[in-house]
Scaffold this active site. Structure first.
Site, PDB file in Angstrom:
ATOM      1  N   LYS A   1       1.791  -3.737   7.317  1.00  0.00           N
ATOM      2  CA  LYS A   1       2.179  -1.937   7.217  1.00  0.00           C
ATOM      3  C   LYS A   1       1.112  -1.923   6.609  1.00  0.00           C
ATOM      4  O   LYS A   1       0.460  -2.950   5.511  1.00  0.00           O
ATOM      5  CB  LYS A   1       3.178  -1.050   6.793  1.00  0.00           C
ATOM      6  CG  LYS A   1       4.040  -1.368   8.566  1.00  0.00           C
ATOM      7  CD  LYS A   1       5.154   0.031   7.608  1.00  0.00           C
ATOM      8  CE  LYS A   1       6.025  -0.545   8.758  1.00  0.00           C
ATOM      9  NZ  LYS A   1       7.179   1.168   8.842  1.00  0.00           N
TER      10      LYS A   1
ATOM     11  N   TYR B   1       4.366   5.357  17.742  1.00  0.00           N
ATOM     12  CA  TYR B   1       6.380   5.469  17.329  1.00  0.00           C
ATOM     13  C   TYR B   1       6.522   6.923  18.105  1.00  0.00           C
ATOM     14  O   TYR B   1       7.317   8.204  17.732  1.00  0.00           O
ATOM     15  CB  TYR B   1       5.826   5.911  16.015  1.00  0.00           C
ATOM     16  CG  TYR B   1       5.510   4.951  15.193  1.00  0.00           C
ATOM     17  CD1 TYR B   1       7.023   4.097  14.617  1.00  0.00           C
ATOM     18  CD2 TYR B   1       4.404   4.823  13.712  1.00  0.00           C
ATOM     19  CE1 TYR B   1       6.863   2.614  13.764  1.00  0.00           C
ATOM     20  CE2 TYR B   1       4.697   3.405  12.803  1.00  0.00           C
ATOM     21  CZ  TYR B   1       6.102   2.532  13.030  1.00  0.00           C
ATOM     22  OH  TYR B   1       6.220   1.594  12.668  1.00  0.00           O
TER      23      TYR B   1
ATOM     24  N   ASN C   1       6.592   0.665   4.602  1.00  0.00           N
ATOM     25  CA  ASN C   1       8.602  -0.556   3.519  1.00  0.00           C
ATOM     26  C   ASN C   1       7.508  -1.968   4.394  1.00  0.00           C
ATOM     27  O   ASN C   1       8.780  -2.975   5.362  1.00  0.00           O
ATOM     28  CB  ASN C   1       9.521  -0.085   4.929  1.00  0.00           C
ATOM     29  CG  ASN C   1       9.782   0.278   6.295  1.00  0.00           C
ATOM     30  OD1 ASN C   1       8.720  -0.335   6.424  1.00  0.00           O
ATOM     31  ND2 ASN C   1      10.921   0.290   7.018  1.00  0.00           N
TER      32      ASN C   1
ATOM     33  N   HIS D   1       7.400  -3.831  10.467  1.00  0.00           N
ATOM     34  CA  HIS D   1       7.933  -2.915  11.219  1.00  0.00           C
ATOM     35  C   HIS D   1       8.048  -4.647  12.303  1.00  0.00           C
ATOM     36  O   HIS D   1       7.704  -5.624  12.735  1.00  0.00           O
ATOM     37  CB  HIS D   1       7.250  -1.895  11.997  1.00  0.00           C
ATOM     38  CG  HIS D   1       7.480  -1.660  13.680  1.00  0.00           C
ATOM     39  ND1 HIS D   1       8.713  -0.937  13.585  1.00  0.00           N
ATOM     40  CD2 HIS D   1       7.183  -2.399  15.014  1.00  0.00           C
ATOM     41  CE1 HIS D   1       8.539  -1.443  15.182  1.00  0.00           C
ATOM     42  NE2 HIS D   1       8.300  -1.880  15.532  1.00  0.00           N
TER      43      HIS D   1
ATOM     44  N   GLU E   1       5.849  -2.483  23.168  1.00  0.00           N
ATOM     45  CA  GLU E   1       5.113  -2.864  21.709  1.00  0.00           C
ATOM     46  C   GLU E   1       4.428  -4.367  21.668  1.00  0.00           C
ATOM     47  O   GLU E   1       3.305  -3.788  21.758  1.00  0.00           O
ATOM     48  CB  GLU E   1       5.956  -3.295  20.728  1.00  0.00           C
ATOM     49  CG  GLU E   1       6.951  -1.899  20.770  1.00  0.00           C
ATOM     50  CD  GLU E   1       7.613  -1.927  19.225  1.00  0.00           C
ATOM     51  OE1 GLU E   1       8.257  -0.687  19.138  1.00  0.00           O
ATOM     52  OE2 GLU E   1       8.048  -3.107  18.867  1.00  0.00           O
TER      53      GLU E   1
END
Ligand code: CMP
Length: 140
Positions: free
Chosen positions: A11, A51, A114, A117, A128
């Site tokens: 990320k 998302y 965080n 993913h 995905e």
């Protein structure tokens, strides 16, 4: 156990801090092979589509803002039991709850920033992976 593929995203907090190599070391040390990888800057539309399962959650808008705040690295990981294995290597979504040695415990800044993913099921992984990669880009 079956050989599986899973979709990973490093990320914007990870690219910003220049720690993608440290995260890839964690991935490879867990016997996951990076069989596709590219650096992208997601558009708002891409983030919202990716998302969309979270669209009703209060954090959706902030999540999409964060995921478009800088470059990401998207990857396909392959290995035995790769989906569950990578989720274990990542650690809990909230780094405050993550086990020692996991990526999120060592690197994540917050539940939003965080660092990584990973797909949560075989069906999600398939969808995905197709969202980001063509078959030609995946070299197992
Ligand atoms: P990820 O695995 O990418 O899936 C959805 C993301 O939403 C999640 O990691 C978190 O980074 C982010 N997020 C932000 N706030 C929350 C929250 N309160 N609960 C769960 N996920 C959250």
């Amino acid at each position: 156990m079956a050989t599986e593929r899973t979709l990973s995203i490093l990320k914007p907090d990870a690219t910003r801090r220049n720690i993608t190599g440290k995260i890839n070391d964690k991935i490879e040390s867990a016997s996951l092979r990076i069989i596709a990888q590219k650096r992208l800057w997601l558009t708002r539309s891409q983030a919202e589509t990716f998302y969309s399962v979270h669209s009703s959650h209060s954090f959706f808008n902030d999540l999409c803002t964060f995921m478009t705040s800088g470059p990401v690295v998207v990857q396909v990981l392959e290995g035995e039991n790769a989906i569950a294995n990578y989720r274990a290597v990542m650690g809990a979504t909230n780094p405050a709850n993550a086990n020692p040695g996991t990526i999120r415990k060592e690197f994540a800044e917050s539940i939003e920033a965080n660092s990584v993913h990973g797909s949560d099921s075989a069906e999600t992984a398939s969808n995905e992976i197709k969202f980001f990669f063509s078959d030609l880009e995946i070299v197992g």
